[in-house]
Design an enzyme around this catalytic site. Structure first.
Site, PDB file in Angstrom:
ATOM      1  CE  LYS A 198      -4.859 -28.693 -20.351  1.00  0.00           C
ATOM      2  NZ  LYS A 198      -3.792 -27.894 -19.710  1.00  0.00           N
ATOM      3  CD  GLU A 274      -1.863 -39.664  -9.433  1.00  0.00           C
ATOM      4  OE1 GLU A 274      -2.181 -39.137  -8.332  1.00  0.00           O
ATOM      5  OE2 GLU A 274      -0.877 -39.322 -10.087  1.00  0.00           O
ATOM      6  CB  CYS A 308      -0.466 -36.558  -6.158  1.00  0.00           C
ATOM      7  SG  CYS A 308       0.674 -37.671  -6.946  1.00  0.00           S
ATOM      8  CD  GLU A 405      -3.703 -32.228  -3.165  1.00  0.00           C
ATOM      9  OE1 GLU A 405      -3.122 -33.327  -3.251  1.00  0.00           O
ATOM     10  OE2 GLU A 405      -4.433 -31.781  -4.076  1.00  0.00           O
TER      11      GLU A 405
END
Ligand code: NAD
Ligand code: MN
Length: 520
Positions: A198, A274, A308, A405
């Protein structure tokens, strides 16, 4: 603006030609319509205009895709490694052939500079398929394990086979759509698994283009199935499907928690994750200042900060702090914010309004928390989602901008007095995807590298990610490693086989010995 015909869309402004722009679902090597009439729009982050209306996979569609992958598994998992390698290599060749179109669509849907998509995203992604083609071709071997017998007459052979795990449900984010696709598909199919992937609802278009290429590359029907859709619907249906054996996820920590829970509740599926968050960079006073500045700047501002592994906490020795800040300011001002199609462009818009609002919210939070806004902090232009390269200095460890983040073009700079203190502060986080150090003293750099708690440590560099460099997080930044030989472990079960090697003659002799009156 978009006229729909047979699920393909012609868009006037679309720079992409050649590969048709698909909006349907890719199941069993065919583009098919979804069942229940749901769709969503993906837009161009430079002007918020809709590029295409894309079909969303509902529960029945997910079921259809997973069943296709399940049917394909037996044949694919038993096919020769040479054949799997050939399919992967052909896919890489086709990506090479369609390099320009893939890069243009990647840039259009995500907003990243076209030059970067051409120089980095597409070549890197296709290199990942080639790398795993090399593994597929007869190298996924096991080992023989010497087992000694308590009983001297026993003779065993013990060996370990590696076997593909089954149907893999792969969920990817929007920051590097083609690259994330390659990380989730290449090792899985090389290992003999089949996949239902997806894409992100923010960037579904290059994934659908990959459907054309997977078919042309010769992958049998059902080996690679590609669905578009949102996370809480399509994503969750995939994760919970009883015929999915393994899930791989890249994205936010919050979503990863939901994925882990859903996988646990629906059959204890194996999950690799991850995730990113606050990777620290330590700049020592003996660093080459220009080099350190490049590392810090590229580490954070690459892909408009939507990475990331972004170096989002920059710890600078107080002895060079002022000089560093002065250079960082100058460098930030050199970023060129303009159309991603322009060869000049170094920073595109962030991916959508939600991400724009999120980043702007962190910027106002940083100001409220008392950090110094050195530069940026505002929207660039009047349409689209550009954010001026932003630097906060005098950032304190307990500020939210130093802990959470941001995932945008916002650098936070923190000052330190001693290296020991910097290491402790760098490690004082529940995350650990990446970390780095800039120093001219290699002994110092390596001793710090060994103390930093993260999956990848960069010394005097950043953002170096290759098909064969394992990548993944310590602590809450993830489970498992992607890329390199390590990623294959995510897709291979290990089976121990133990064989009794005693054979007939031996048994006969033993029986004969017994008959002629042994010592009993
Ligand atoms: P997200 O984690 O929600 O989305 C990532 C993927 O997960 C998407 O494909 C999404 O559709 C899917 N998803 C969402 N909810 C799901 C669910 N319940 N079950 C299964 N799949 C689900 O990320 P986002 O909302 O796109 O971005 C929010 C923030 O996440 C960003 O600002 C950034 O901080 C972080 N993020 C990190 C990375 C990374 O590479 N580590 C990538 C994207 C986003
Ligand atoms: Mn988009």
């Amino acid at each position: 603006m978009a006229n729909e015909m047979n699920g393909t869309v012609a868009v006037e402004s679309l720079p992409v030609s050649g590969l048709p722009l698909e909006t349907r679902l890719f199941i069993d090597n065919e583009f098919v319509d979804e069942h229940d009439g749901t769709h969503f729009d993906t837009s161009d982050p430079t002007n918020a205009k809709v590029i295409a209306r894309v079909q969303e996979a509902g529960k029945d569609d997910v079921d259809r895709a997973v069943k296709a992958a399940s049917r394909a598994f037996e044949g694919w998992s038993q096919s020769s490694g040479a054949f799997r390698a050939q399919c992967l290599n052909r896919l890489a060749d086709l990506m090479d052939k369609h390099m320009d179109q893939l890069a243009e669509m990647e840039s259009l849907d995500n907003g990243k500079p076209l030059t970067k998509a051409k120089e980095i995203d597409v070549p890197f992604s296709l290199a990942v398929y080639r790398y795993y083609a090399g593994w597929a071709d007869g190298k996924l071997d096991g080992k023989q394990i010497p087992i000694s017998a308590g009983n001297a007459s026993a003779n065993w052979l013990c060996y370990q086979r590696r076997e593909p795990i089954g149907v893999c449900g792969q969920i990817i984010p929007w920051n590097f759509p083609l690259a994330m696709f390659s990380w989730k598909v290449a090792p899985a199919v090389a290992a003999g698994c089949t996949v239902v992937i997806k894409t992100s609802e923010k960037t579904p278009l290059t994934g659908l283009m990959m459907g054309h290429l997977c078919k042309e590359a010769g992958f049998p029907p059902g080996v690679i199935n590609i669905l578009s859709g949102h996370g809480p619907t399509t994503g969750e249906y995939i994760v919970r499907h009883p015929m999915v054996d393994k899930v791989a996820f890249t994205g936010s920590v919050d979503t990863a928690q939901k994925v882990l829970l859903a996988a646990a509740q629906s059959g204890m599926k194996k999950v690799t994750t991850e995730l990113g968050r606050k990777s620290p960079l330590i700049v020592c006073k003996d660093a080459d200042l220009d080099q350190a500045l490049t590392v810090a700047h590229e580490g954070l501002f690459f892909n408009a900060g939507q990475s990331c592994i972004a170096s989002s906490r920059v710890f600078v020795d107080e002895a060079i702090y002022d000089k560093f800040v002065e250079k960082a300011l100058k460098r930030a001002k050199e970023e060129k914010l303009c159309s991603p199609n322009s060869p000049e462009c170094t920073q595109g818009p962030v991916v959508d309004m939600k991400q724009f609002d999120r980043v702007m919210n962190y910027i106002s939070l940083g100001k409220q928390e008392g950090a110094t806004l050195l530069t940026g902090g505002t929207r660039h232009g009047t349409q689209g989602y550009w954010i001026e390269p932003t630097i906060f200095t005098d950032v304190k460890d307990d500020m939210r901008i130093a802990k959470e983040e941001i995932f945008g073009p916002v650098m936070t700079v923190l000052k330190f007095k001693t290296l020991e203190e910097a290491i402790v502060r760098a490690n004082a986080t529940s995350y650990g995807l990446g970390a780095g150090i800039c120093s001219r003293d290699i002994g110092r750099a390596l001793s710090v590298a060994h103390k930093l708690r993260a999956g990848t440590i960069y010394v005097n560099c950043w953002n170096v990610v290759k098909p064969n460099t394992p990548f993944g997080g310590y602590k809450q930044s993830g489970v498992g490693r992607e890329l390199g030989e390590d990623a294959l472990d995510n897709y291979l079960e290990k089976k121990t086989v133990i064989v009794d090697l005693s054979y007939e003659d031996e048994k006969d002799e033993k029986a004969a010995g017994d008959a002629t009156g042994g010592p009993n």
